[in-house]
Design an enzyme around this catalytic site. Structure first.
Site: not given
Length: 855
Positions: A433, A540, A596, A723, A744, A746, A809
């Site tokens: 984060h 986000r 999103r 994702e 996504g 991540n 992204c």
């Protein structure tokens, strides 16, 4: 003068020990960059001393004990001439052993020099060689010369005595024997373990070769105007035109250039200059530097020697440069027609642009390092330690810079991050984060600083050497290097001038894959717009709900018992969300904005401590037991794989309905004022076709309602965030319902590896060091595993829906290696943090240029 010539070149036809002439078989790949540069200078008819180049192969054989015909090499130089040996690696940044000068001097030659150049100068030459030979060739301890003192002749005698006492033999007098020993020493130094590891750290391959150049000495000592110096035509800091360098009278090599006794080059009120004492030589030197710039197509630093007023050019090397200077130099060379724009773009390393975009610790500044972690967001900032968001906001209200220190950040810390000048966390990785939000805000950030001990109760951090730092103490976070420093070192400011903007426009014209930005706030969008992002690839929306006034409303919604109650509460959030989207649309001026829908689990909006729970109970007029019971109901063992993303949209549809209405109402309002807006609505964490069907039906219904209520037709695109591995595998089923698939990476990396992106930082460096992973997969996309899923998803998605837009992204969107993969797979665009847009764009431009050139 010491000009090279071709007659009688006994070694000229041997490609491994060749006289440097205009036509000699010399290449950077076989003899190194220095040898090739010297050949180019010879071709320009510059006054380069006679030089013999030894190839990588020859030097490698020397290290194995097979010397070339050294007598033939020596025979290339005039009788009695002294020589210098310097390294010639393929890339100057890879370094090499230090130069050895004055080879060939002996007692007889010394006495001759005493007559021609004076006893002091001759003694200095001989002493320098004796000590250099002792340390670098005979491998003696430099300490044996600590007691050498007195006048130059006495110092020479003491140096010879110290050598002979230690070696128990006379100092070598034969010129060829001296040269042989120097060549052997330099070859073995290059192949030593420490040297090999050092250059590998600089990016050199393990088998990188070393060439050597043997050059006739031009003496910067003696009668008349003699000395050595370096000159360049631009500033290494800024890249702007400026004659810089130093000149030192009666010196050799670069030893004296930093001493106070060194002269300036150009006229200067602070002291004498070369331009004053030798104006004609100075003008000639400037002319040589300009010729080198034009013909060698680069800004060059000229190493020169004056020998009794006669100028010799010993070498030319590319000017050392900051990131700002690299851009200025490349643009200036293109503007002057010396190189094409495409080559100018290739001259700048994409990653170095980060140094331009952010404030940095100044090169050469004293660094008292107390800890280190993952360099999660580049730039540097100094401030006083605070341990929570409230204290950060209080510091900001007093205009006091602060550093927010947390064990790890959560969405509740965003206000503190906005107030802080940098962030330091004990835990986390490159996609945690703190890292993601820090990069988006351009906030320096170091995460996973596990070698510091954090005590949040006592409000202290303790370094490995036992130093304790309390709240209010001043530290510096270097998010570029990942280091934590004591105090306030000197800083270099960001440098985004018109030259940088022109350079980035050139990159934009060449790149053939789109570059968007991940932006959650108007400030992020403004940064993205400033860097000419082609739109927003990921907004986000959950970050909009953590504002103080909205947090309470979100908590009321969470405690509502029915869908109607939730809708009633969300009606109060609707105008806030609508205003958020209106600001984003207006800033982006009609460019695409991919929004999103709500993604995080609801428990992130609820307090975890008793004090916060009591405050919430008072605010909602509920018993504390009701608050704690609801928090327990929402708690999950693995929230990142729990009730979040589309799962919330299916089970608590009121949130997505409110967001869709806010998006479409904002679209109608902004489109009336300016360029038509075509929003992109993105569904997160999809795994199945049915999830998309359900959300699409709800979003379409809201769109129809808004269109009817406003009597306005508008377009929008609906897509999904791929994702989960299943979404990639079943992309053929999902794509027909979508306008776009945005990967996504991540979460896709997290789920493919079974790695927590927040916790992997604890062991990732050990994994990379031991070769388990080639790179941190959260930093550079794993093209074998995760990449295979991406390829499958892209291929299957396009087969089922040929016109579907493909993008990445995740944070990989700003990584040059990952961009290369996305471009190869055929993606339409990548999206990354706003401050990484220039890096991504330059990387994309360079990939397009390489393809065009067939590289």
């Amino acid at each position: 003068m010491l000009h090279p010539h071709t007659k009688g070149a006994a070694v000229q036809n041997n490609p491994h020990t060749t006289l440097v002439t205009p036509t000699a078989p010399i290449a950077a790949e076989t003899h190194g960059g220095r040898a090739k540069c010297l050949q180019r200078l010879v071709r320009l008819d510059l006054p380069v001393p006679r030089t013999v180049a030894l190839s990588f192969q020859a030097v490698d054989r020397i290290g194995q004990g097979h010397l070339p015909d050294v007598e033939k090499v020596v025979a290339e130089f005039p009788e009695g001439a002294l020589m210098c040996v310097r390294p010639s690696s393929q890339d100057p940044d890879w370094g090499g052993p230090g130069a050895v000068m004055n080879i060939g001097i002996n007692t007889a030659k010394y006495e001759s020099f005493c007559d021609t150049m004076g006893e002091d100068a001759a003694s200095a030459l001989y002493t320098r060689f004796v000590q250099s030979y002792a340390v670098h060739v005979a491998r003696l301890d430099p300490d044996i010369f600590d007691d050498v003192s007195g006048d130059p002749r006495s110092a020479l005698g003491q140096s010879l005595h110290a050598y002979e006492a230690e070696m128990e033999e006379p100092f070598p007098q034969d010129r060829a024997a001296q040269l042989s020993a120097v060549l052997l020493s330099m070859s073995r130094a290059w192949h030593g373990t420490s040297a090999r590891l050092l250059r590998q750290a600089k990016g050199a391959p393990a088998d990188a070769g070393l060439g050597l150049v043997v050059q006739q000495m031009a003496f910067g000592v003696g009668h008349g105007t003699s000395g050595t110096g370096v000159l360049q035509l631009v500033s290494s800091d800024t890249g702007l035109p400026q004659v810089t360098g130093r000149y030192k009278s009666q010196s050799q090599g670069r030893d004296g250039l930093e001493e106070k006794t060194a002269m300036y080059l150009t006229r200067d009120p602070r002291g004498p200059s070369l331009q004053d004492i030798e104006p004609e030589v100075f003008e000639t030197l400037i002319g040589h530097a300009q010729l080198m710039r034009t013909k060698l197509r680069a800004e060059m630093q000229v190493e020169f020697v004056l020998e009794d007023g006669t100028l010799h050019i010993l070498d030319g090397v590319r000017v050392a440069r900051s990131s700002q200077a690299a851009v200025h130099i490349a643009v200036a060379l293109a503007d002057d027609g010396i190189i094409p724009r495409e080559e100018a773009l290739m001259r700048v390393e994409p990653r170095t642009l980060s140094e331009l975009l952010h404030r940095q610790v100044a090169p050469g500044a004293k660094r008292d390092v107390i800890g280190s972690g993952i360099a999660a967001s580049p730039g540097a900032a100094t401030g006083r330690i605070v341990f929570n968001a409230a204290d950060a906001q209080a510091s900001a209200s007093r205009n006091e810079p602060c550093i927010l220190v947390r064990r790890e950040t959560s969405p509740e810390d965003i206000r503190g991050m906005q107030a802080a000048h940098a962030v330091l966390t004990e835990r986390g990785g490159i996609t945690s984060h703190a890292a993601v939000i820090g990069r988006g805000m351009g906030l320096p950030c170091v995460v996973g600083a596990s070698n510091l001990r954090f005590n949040l109760k006592r409000r202290t951090i303790t370094s490995a050497d036992g130093r304790v730092f309390n709240a209010g103490d001043e530290i510096t976070i270097d998010g570029t290097s990942g280091e934590v420093l004591v105090g306030a070192p000197a800083m270099r400011e960001a440098a985004l001038d018109d030259t940088f903007k022109r350079f980035m426009i050139w990159a934009e014209e060449v790149a053939d894959i789109g570059i968007r930005a991940n932006a959650d706030t108007p400030a992020d969008a403004q940064t993205a717009h400033h860097f000419r992002a082609e739109g927003i690839g990921l907004c986000r929306t959950e970050h909009m709900f953590f504002e103080p006034g909205r947090m309470t409303v979100m908590r009321e919604m969470i405690f509502a018992n029915t869908g109607e109650d939730r809708r009633a509460v969300l009606e109060r959030l609707l105008p806030m969300q609508r205003n958020d989207f209106k600001q984003l649309f207006r800033i982006m001026e009609g460019k695409p904005v991919s929004i999103r829908l709500f993604d995080p689990p609801l428990h992130e909006f609820l307090p975890t401590d008793k004090a916060g729970q009591r405050e919430l109970a008072d605010a909602l007029d509920l018993p504390l037991s009701a608050v704690t019971r609801r928090i327990e109901e929402l708690s999950e063992y693995n929230p990142m794989l729990g009730m979040r993303g589309v799962r919330l949209g299916v089970t608590v549809p009121e949130i997505y309905e409110m967001q869709a209405r806010a998006i479409f109402e904002a679209t109608v309002e902004v489109s009336r004022d300016g360029a038509p807006v075509v929003p992109e609505v993105m569904i997160p964490l999809v795994s199945t076709r049915r999830e998309v069907e359900l959300v699409k039906t709800a979003v379409d219904a809201v769109a129809a309602a808004v269109s009817s209520e406003t009597d306005t037709d508008f377009d929008f695109h609906l897509g999904v965030m791929v994702e989960t591995p299943r979404a990639a595998l079943r992309a053929a089923e999902i794509a027909p319902y979508c306008s776009f698939l945005s990967f996504g990476t991540n979460d896709l990396t997290q789920m493919t590896y079974g790695l927590s992106r927040d916790d992997a930082g604890r062991f990732m460096s050990a994994y990379v060091q031991r070769g388990v992973f080639a790179e941190d997969p959260f930093h550079v996309m794993d093209t074998d595993g995760v990449g295979e899923l991406v390829k499958l998803g892209a291929t299957r998605g396009r087969m089922a829906q040929p016109g579907v837009t493909l993008s990445v992204c995740g944070e990989h969107g700003g990584n040059p290696e990952s961009i290369a993969f996305c471009r190869e797979v055929g993606f339409d665009y990548v999206s990354c943090s706003p401050f990484r847009v220039p890096v991504a764009r330059l990387a994309a431009a360079q990939l397009a240029i390489k393809d065009k050139l067939g590289l």
